[in-house]
Design a protein around this motif. Structure first.
Motif, PDB file in Angstrom:
ATOM      1  N   GLU A   1      42.842  31.978  27.259  1.00 46.76           N
ATOM      2  CA  GLU A   1      43.845  30.996  27.657  1.00 46.76           C
ATOM      3  C   GLU A   1      44.145  31.019  29.155  1.00 46.76           C
TER       4      GLU A   1
ATOM      5  N   GLU B   1      49.240  19.694  31.755  1.00 50.17           N
ATOM      6  CA  GLU B   1      49.512  21.109  31.944  1.00 50.17           C
ATOM      7  C   GLU B   1      48.817  21.923  30.860  1.00 50.17           C
ATOM      8  N   LYS B   2      48.250  23.027  31.260  1.00 49.43           N
ATOM      9  CA  LYS B   2      47.625  23.938  30.298  1.00 49.43           C
ATOM     10  C   LYS B   2      48.654  24.995  29.922  1.00 49.43           C
ATOM     11  N   SER B   3      49.250  24.811  28.770  1.00 48.28           N
ATOM     12  CA  SER B   3      50.320  25.725  28.358  1.00 48.28           C
ATOM     13  C   SER B   3      49.729  27.059  27.922  1.00 48.28           C
TER      14      SER B   3
ATOM     15  N   SER C   1      54.117  31.951  25.514  1.00 46.65           N
ATOM     16  CA  SER C   1      55.375  32.491  25.990  1.00 46.65           C
ATOM     17  C   SER C   1      55.552  33.889  25.401  1.00 46.65           C
TER      18      SER C   1
END
Length: 439
Positions: free
Chosen positions: A41, A344-346, A349
């Motif tokens: 990611e 946007e490349k999240s 979290s």
């Protein structure tokens, strides 16, 4: 090849050093138990880990030359940087003829698409007052998506020169040869893994117009044998060498064509990040256009190339001296607009649950305070904050930090020494002359 990335790891060659960890611009690599791991990611396929690994444990998975036989009409797309792999006596015409001898039905210059994008960009800048970032380098685009999403609106909303050329080539052969789409194979000769990745994961597009990508170091040795056998200067009917577009191969080549416009040219992913930081702070609002490429000094520095990048740049500069103007093309023949916006490349979290995430954030701050803050990467993470995040997420331990481990070992040694001098009475030896109790 991975469906997500083209940069992969050869586990048997990894020695557990942290060179790749320290050089990765997005903190995508960790070393645990002597083995590197790439977090998909975070990876942008810039190839810095390939460049910095002394043990060749990182590599780019690309397609093979033999795969051109899978298509009735294989088409080669030649990037501007490819011509830098050859000396002055080998002109682009010879390279194209050699590619045809290798088995390609047609050969197209990506430099033609580059010239079109240059012309379109000039017009776009006249109608937009915000700073514009070139979107031609996929590693830079992915970097913005990942770390600088607030700058997404600054990315030029155009397809890359590779994609506009691939689309044009596909449509041309379908119309002129009356062939089926599945009979056509569009092969890009790629200097870097980031462009390889766009074949399966295109940017702001549902599907790439490319079918395959062959690395420069895969095709060069097969090609050089044929190029050297082509004598003299041969011409190809209706072919003009796109010298201006070829200048895109090295740093400044793209921006230099945008005359009378304030431009900045940046090469090298870490240099790109430093400029993006300033742009994000609003310090560079007077600059209209940012030419940014992940490799230094431009695409000639791609990790899949053969030649020393500075020698390749020298070859390019000597070649483009012969150019005097853009190749005459009808811009309307090209479809340059992206069908989607850059998004946007999240990334993950601390936790999907808000309350749990807040608790982890508190713990994260505590861990950061406990760590030394030296960012030495000896723990296998790129810096102390990243190690703290890994600890909170259960991917690492505090004792992975060698300074904390050393302190704990020292404390344990002190405690053992103290215990050694504090034996219980029954284990103490009586000194000579001490009275012995008798029944």
């Amino acid at each position: 090849m991975s469906d997500i990335h083209s940069v992969l790891l050869k586990a048997d060659k990894c020695k557990g050093c942290t060179n790749c960890v320290k050089n990765c611009p997005t903190n995508a690599i960790r070393v645990h138990q002597g083995q590197a791991k790439i977090k998909d990611e975070y990876c942008i396929d810039c190839g810095e880990c390939i460049r910095s690994c002394e043990y060749h444990a990182k590599y780019a998975s690309t397609d093979r030359i033999e795969e051109i036989d899978d298509y009735k009409y294989p088409i080669a797309l030649v990037p501007p940087s490819f011509y830098g792999q050859f000396t002055q006596n080998i002109n682009p015409t010879k390279v194209i003829l050699a590619l045809q001898e290798l088995g390609f039905y047609q050969v197209w210059d990506v430099a033609l698409g580059a010239e079109v994008i240059t012309a379109v960009t000039k017009e776009y800048l006249k109608n937009n007052n915000i700073p514009i970032i070139s979107s031609s380098c996929p590693a830079v685009v992915r970097l913005v998506q990942l770390l600088y999403p607030e700058l997404l609106n600054y990315l030029a909303p155009f397809k890359s020169p590779v994609e506009v050329t691939a689309q044009k080539a596909r449509e041309f052969i379908k119309e002129n040869e009356k062939v089926k789409d599945e009979e056509i194979g569009i092969f890009f000769i790629t200097p870097c893994p980031a462009k390889m990745t766009t074949v399966d994961n295109p940017l702001a597009m549902e599907k790439s117009y490319l079918d395959k990508a062959i690395a420069v170091d895969e095709i060069y040795h097969e090609l050089i044998k044929r190029v050297e056998d082509i004598d003299g200067y041969k011409e190809i009917e209706n072919y003009n060498i796109p010298y201006f577009g070829i200048s895109w191969a090295s740093n400044g080549g793209e921006a230099n064509l945008l005359t009378d416009i304030n431009t900045v040219s940046v090469s090298g992913i870490h240099n790109v990040m430093s400029v993006l930081e300033e742009l994000d702070r609003g310090d560079l609002s007077h600059i209209r256009y940012f030419e940014m490429v992940a490799c230094q000094p431009g695409c000639v520095g791609g990790v899949l190339n053969i030649k020393n990048p500075f020698l390749a740049e020298f070859n390019i500069q000597n070649l483009i001296k012969e150019g005097v103007e853009f190749v005459k093309q009808d811009i309307t023949d090209y479809d340059i607009k992206l069908p989607m916006n850059f998004k946007e490349k999240s990334i993950g979290s601390l936790d999907d649950d808000l309350i749990a995430a807040m608790a982890k954030l508190t713990k994260l701050e505590e861990e950061i305070e406990l760590l030394p803050g030296l960012d030495c990467a000896a723990c296998g993470a790129p810096d102390c904050r990243t190690l703290a995040e890994d600890i909170v997420n259960g991917w690492a331990n505090r004792t992975d930090c060698i300074f904390i481990l050393r302190q704990q070992v020292a404390d344990l040694a002190d405690e053992m020494a103290t215990l050694a001098h504090a034996l219980p009475p029954v284990m103490k030896r009586k000194k000579e002359g001490d009275d012995i109790d008798e029944d």
